[in-house]
Design a protein around this motif. Structure first.
Motif, PDB file in Angstrom:
ATOM      1  N   VAL A  92       0.851  -1.187   0.000  1.00 28.67           N
ATOM      2  CA  VAL A  92       0.000   0.000   0.000  1.00 28.67           C
ATOM      3  C   VAL A  92       0.886   1.236   0.000  1.00 28.67           C
ATOM      4  CG1 VAL A  92      -1.961  -1.091   1.138  1.00 28.67           C
ATOM      5  CG2 VAL A  92      -0.205   0.017   2.531  1.00 28.67           C
ATOM      6  N   ARG A  93       0.383   2.283  -0.641  1.00 28.20           N
ATOM      7  CA  ARG A  93       1.078   3.563  -0.627  1.00 28.20           C
ATOM      8  C   ARG A  93       0.172   4.589   0.035  1.00 28.20           C
ATOM      9  NH1 ARG A  93       3.571   6.534  -5.894  1.00 28.20           N
ATOM     10  NH2 ARG A  93       1.433   6.265  -6.640  1.00 28.20           N
ATOM     11  N   LEU A  94       0.757   5.339   0.976  1.00 33.16           N
ATOM     12  CA  LEU A  94      -0.004   6.326   1.732  1.00 33.16           C
ATOM     13  C   LEU A  94       0.165   7.700   1.097  1.00 33.16           C
ATOM     14  CD1 LEU A  94       0.957   5.256   5.382  1.00 33.16           C
ATOM     15  CD2 LEU A  94      -0.923   4.420   3.958  1.00 33.16           C
ATOM     16  N   GLY A  95      -0.942   8.284   0.660  1.00 28.32           N
ATOM     17  CA  GLY A  95      -0.905   9.625   0.099  1.00 28.32           C
ATOM     18  C   GLY A  95      -0.807  10.677   1.186  1.00 28.32           C
ATOM     19  N   ASN A  96      -0.912  11.941   0.798  1.00 27.50           N
ATOM     20  CA  ASN A  96      -0.829  13.042   1.754  1.00 27.50           C
ATOM     21  C   ASN A  96      -1.846  12.879   2.883  1.00 27.50           C
ATOM     22  OD1 ASN A  96       1.205  14.319   0.333  1.00 27.50           O
ATOM     23  ND2 ASN A  96      -0.198  15.592  -0.863  1.00 27.50           N
ATOM     24  N   GLU A  97      -1.355  12.888   4.116  1.00 25.40           N
ATOM     25  CA  GLU A  97      -2.187  12.792   5.325  1.00 25.40           C
ATOM     26  C   GLU A  97      -3.031  11.513   5.376  1.00 25.40           C
ATOM     27  OE1 GLU A  97      -2.024  14.532   7.892  1.00 25.40           O
ATOM     28  OE2 GLU A  97      -1.017  16.378   7.315  1.00 25.40           O
ATOM     29  N   ILE A 100      -3.395   3.997   7.557  1.00 20.78           N
ATOM     30  CA  ILE A 100      -4.054   2.704   7.717  1.00 20.78           C
ATOM     31  C   ILE A 100      -3.911   2.315   9.185  1.00 20.78           C
ATOM     32  CG2 ILE A 100      -3.636   1.965   5.333  1.00 20.78           C
ATOM     33  CD1 ILE A 100      -1.395   0.142   6.429  1.00 20.78           C
ATOM     34  N   SER A 101      -4.903   1.620   9.726  1.00 21.62           N
ATOM     35  CA  SER A 101      -4.847   1.247  11.142  1.00 21.62           C
ATOM     36  C   SER A 101      -5.530  -0.092  11.355  1.00 21.62           C
ATOM     37  CB  SER A 101      -5.491   2.324  12.018  1.00 21.62           C
ATOM     38  OG  SER A 101      -6.832   2.546  11.635  1.00 21.62           O
ATOM     39  N   GLU A 126      10.453  11.962   2.928  1.00 17.39           N
ATOM     40  CA  GLU A 126       9.202  11.354   3.354  1.00 17.39           C
ATOM     41  C   GLU A 126       9.342  10.826   4.780  1.00 17.39           C
ATOM     42  OE1 GLU A 126       7.883   8.511   0.483  1.00 17.39           O
ATOM     43  OE2 GLU A 126       8.008   9.915  -1.182  1.00 17.39           O
ATOM     44  N   VAL A 127       8.244  10.909   5.529  1.00 24.08           N
ATOM     45  CA  VAL A 127       8.220  10.489   6.926  1.00 24.08           C
ATOM     46  C   VAL A 127       7.056   9.532   7.129  1.00 24.08           C
ATOM     47  CG1 VAL A 127       7.874  11.247   9.319  1.00 24.08           C
ATOM     48  CG2 VAL A 127       9.299  12.606   7.777  1.00 24.08           C
ATOM     49  N   LEU A 128       7.288   8.504   7.927  1.00 23.51           N
ATOM     50  CA  LEU A 128       6.235   7.569   8.291  1.00 23.51           C
ATOM     51  C   LEU A 128       6.015   7.675   9.793  1.00 23.51           C
ATOM     52  CD1 LEU A 128       4.362   5.309   7.219  1.00 23.51           C
ATOM     53  CD2 LEU A 128       6.177   3.682   7.803  1.00 23.51           C
ATOM     54  N   ARG A 129       4.775   7.925  10.197  1.00 23.63           N
ATOM     55  CA  ARG A 129       4.437   8.064  11.618  1.00 23.63           C
ATOM     56  C   ARG A 129       3.699   6.810  12.084  1.00 23.63           C
ATOM     57  NH1 ARG A 129       1.824  13.562  12.958  1.00 23.63           N
ATOM     58  NH2 ARG A 129       4.045  14.111  12.874  1.00 23.63           N
ATOM     59  N   HIS A 169       0.818   6.358   9.417  1.00 21.89           N
ATOM     60  CA  HIS A 169       0.294   7.615   8.890  1.00 21.89           C
ATOM     61  C   HIS A 169       1.381   8.354   8.121  1.00 21.89           C
ATOM     62  CE1 HIS A 169      -1.944  11.355   8.707  1.00 21.89           C
ATOM     63  NE2 HIS A 169      -1.012  11.994   9.390  1.00 21.89           N
ATOM     64  N   ASN A 170       1.003   8.941   7.009  1.00 23.27           N
ATOM     65  CA  ASN A 170       1.898   9.823   6.262  1.00 23.27           C
ATOM     66  C   ASN A 170       1.550  11.258   6.635  1.00 23.27           C
ATOM     67  OD1 ASN A 170       3.403  11.298   4.443  1.00 23.27           O
ATOM     68  ND2 ASN A 170       2.184  10.726   2.652  1.00 23.27           N
ATOM     69  N   PRO A 171       2.360  11.907   7.494  1.00 25.62           N
ATOM     70  CA  PRO A 171       2.016  13.253   7.952  1.00 25.62           C
ATOM     71  C   PRO A 171       2.396  14.345   6.964  1.00 25.62           C
ATOM     72  CG  PRO A 171       4.052  12.557   8.981  1.00 25.62           C
ATOM     73  CD  PRO A 171       3.586  11.396   8.133  1.00 25.62           C
ATOM     74  N   GLY A 172       3.069  13.975   5.887  1.00 23.23           N
ATOM     75  CA  GLY A 172       3.568  14.979   4.950  1.00 23.23           C
ATOM     76  C   GLY A 172       2.527  15.439   3.951  1.00 23.23           C
ATOM     77  N   VAL A 173       2.778  16.607   3.408  1.00 23.03           N
ATOM     78  CA  VAL A 173       1.957  17.141   2.323  1.00 23.03           C
ATOM     79  C   VAL A 173       2.909  17.458   1.173  1.00 23.03           C
ATOM     80  CG1 VAL A 173       0.359  18.931   1.585  1.00 23.03           C
ATOM     81  CG2 VAL A 173       0.276  18.097   3.940  1.00 23.03           C
ATOM     82  N   GLN A 174       3.014  16.542   0.224  1.00 24.45           N
ATOM     83  CA  GLN A 174       3.937  16.700  -0.890  1.00 24.45           C
ATOM     84  C   GLN A 174       3.261  17.429  -2.048  1.00 24.45           C
ATOM     85  OE1 GLN A 174       6.959  15.885  -0.414  1.00 24.45           O
ATOM     86  NE2 GLN A 174       6.933  14.365   1.228  1.00 24.45           N
TER      87      GLN A 174
END
Length: 371
Positions: A92-97, A100-101, A126-129, A169-174
């Motif tokens: 899976v790829r996480l888009g802006n904000e 998955i949980s 890129e950051v993964l939270r 969570h992807n907290p970034g906004v690219q």
């Protein structure tokens, strides 16, 4: 005759009750494996996909999603991208904000580690939270330590309830919405407490207790520094450097002793330590093994060890084909607690892959009192 039958029946009943009273209650198995659909091989239904974008909060089996989450396959992608997914066929790829949980049943008060395979999809920071109740860890995936399928990382947490919600969570906004971290495998392991071997003052001295390692493919498991992950996924040890160290297994690497060891992959920015109990003014011997992981990591290596006021520099010339040497030195404790620390003096890469960071292997650490 009736009295005899009654007496035999009473004896049988007493024996049956005693046997059941002393029977050991069943022990629930410890968690050590993929989360539900943790390898993402159970795909969403076709009607819940818009090309690669998952439609619906509960359309990804086993997971709850929020925001733009894509279900992707490994290999070449539109726009010239290439997604390495070595542990399976999908990720899976996480888009802006996006996130998955999943809710996981755990034991309150126990320590758990989460191992996950991840990589960035664009040349951006890129950051993964990763979040669980009462703990949030941000992992930068700007620096890749391997070039053959992304990195595997592990964090640890202490369970505060019988059910915990694990969130990625992807907290970034690219600027480019097609960017975002890729997740291709997620596992959990219940961590046993660190133990001593007889006579040795070092806990988990051979690094035999650590996070889950993937069986079918492994580039080692990166353990983040203490400032990022306050609970260590390597029981007994502190990753006290700016960069991670790597937990390696015997199936995929050369390990001097036992099944696991530590590879120091970030030079002087990669250090590992433990605080042990000592008697002030008493002499001790620190012994440890240094080698290479048989992963084509070559060159003149140097591991520096510190204990009390004592230090030792151990040189090791690696051909990248496996091998090790054992060294030791004597030190005097200056307090009731002594910190032992190891780090690599130099930076290293693979012989034929300069983008793949590597380093010396550390194993079998012992501190013994001098009689």
């Amino acid at each position: 005759m009736a009295t005899c039958a009654w007496f035999l029946s009473l004896c049988f009943t007493l024996v049956f009750c005693l046997c059941n009273a002393t029977r050991t209650p069943p022990i629930s198995p410890s968690l050590d494996g993929f989360l539900t659909n943790g390898n993402f091989e159970q795909a969403p239904k076709k009607e819940n996909l818009n090309k690669t974008v998952i439609l619906g909060k509960y359309s990804l089996p086993g997971w709850e999603i929020d925001g733009t989450v894509e279900f992707v396959s490994g290999g070449p992608q539109p726009g010239g991208f290439y997604f390495p997914i070595p542990r399976g066929a999908h990720a899976v790829r996480l888009g802006n904000e996006a996130s998955i949980s999943q809710n996981v049943n755990v034991k309150p008060g126990f320590i758990y580690s989460i191992t996950f395979g991840t990589t960035r999809t664009c040349a951006q920071d890129e950051v993964l939270r990763i979040s669980v109740p009462a703990q949030t860890t941000d992992i930068s995936i700007q620096t890749l330590y391997s070039t053959d399928g992304g990195d595997t990382m592990a964090i640890a947490f202490k369970a505060t309830a019988k059910v915990v919600k694990v969130t990625f969570h992807n907290p970034g906004v690219q600027e480019d919405p097609t960017c975002g971290p890729l997740l291709d495998a997620i596992a959990i392991k219940e961590m046993p407490p660190p133990t001593y071997t007889e006579g040795n003052l070092v806990k988990n001295s051979g690094f035999e207790t650590g996070p889950h390692t993937f069986k079918n493919f492994s580039t080692g498991v990166l353990l983040p520094p203490h400032k990022q992950d306050t609970i260590s996924p390597l029981p007994g040890w502190i990753i006290e450097s700016l960069k991670p160290v790597k937990f390696i297994d015997k199936k995929h690497f050369s390990v001097p002793s036992g099944q696991f060891a530590i590879e120091m992959v970030a030079g002087r920015e990669s250090a590992i330590a433990q605080v042990i109990r000592t008697v002030p003014n008493k002499d001790y011997t620190l012994t440890f093994t240094v080698g290479d992981a048989k992963n084509d990591c070559h060159g003149s290596m140097m591991v520096e060890a510190f204990a009390g006021k004592g230090t030792l520099k151990v040189p090791y010339v690696s051909q990248g084909k496996g091998g090790f040497k054992t060294s030791s030195f004597r030190f005097q404790a200056i307090s009731a607690r002594t910190r032992i620390t190891f780090y690599s003096a130099y930076y290293h890469t693979k012989l034929h892959d300069f983008g793949h960071m590597c380093g010396p292997v550390l194993d079998d650490v012992k501190v013994l009192p001098v009689s």
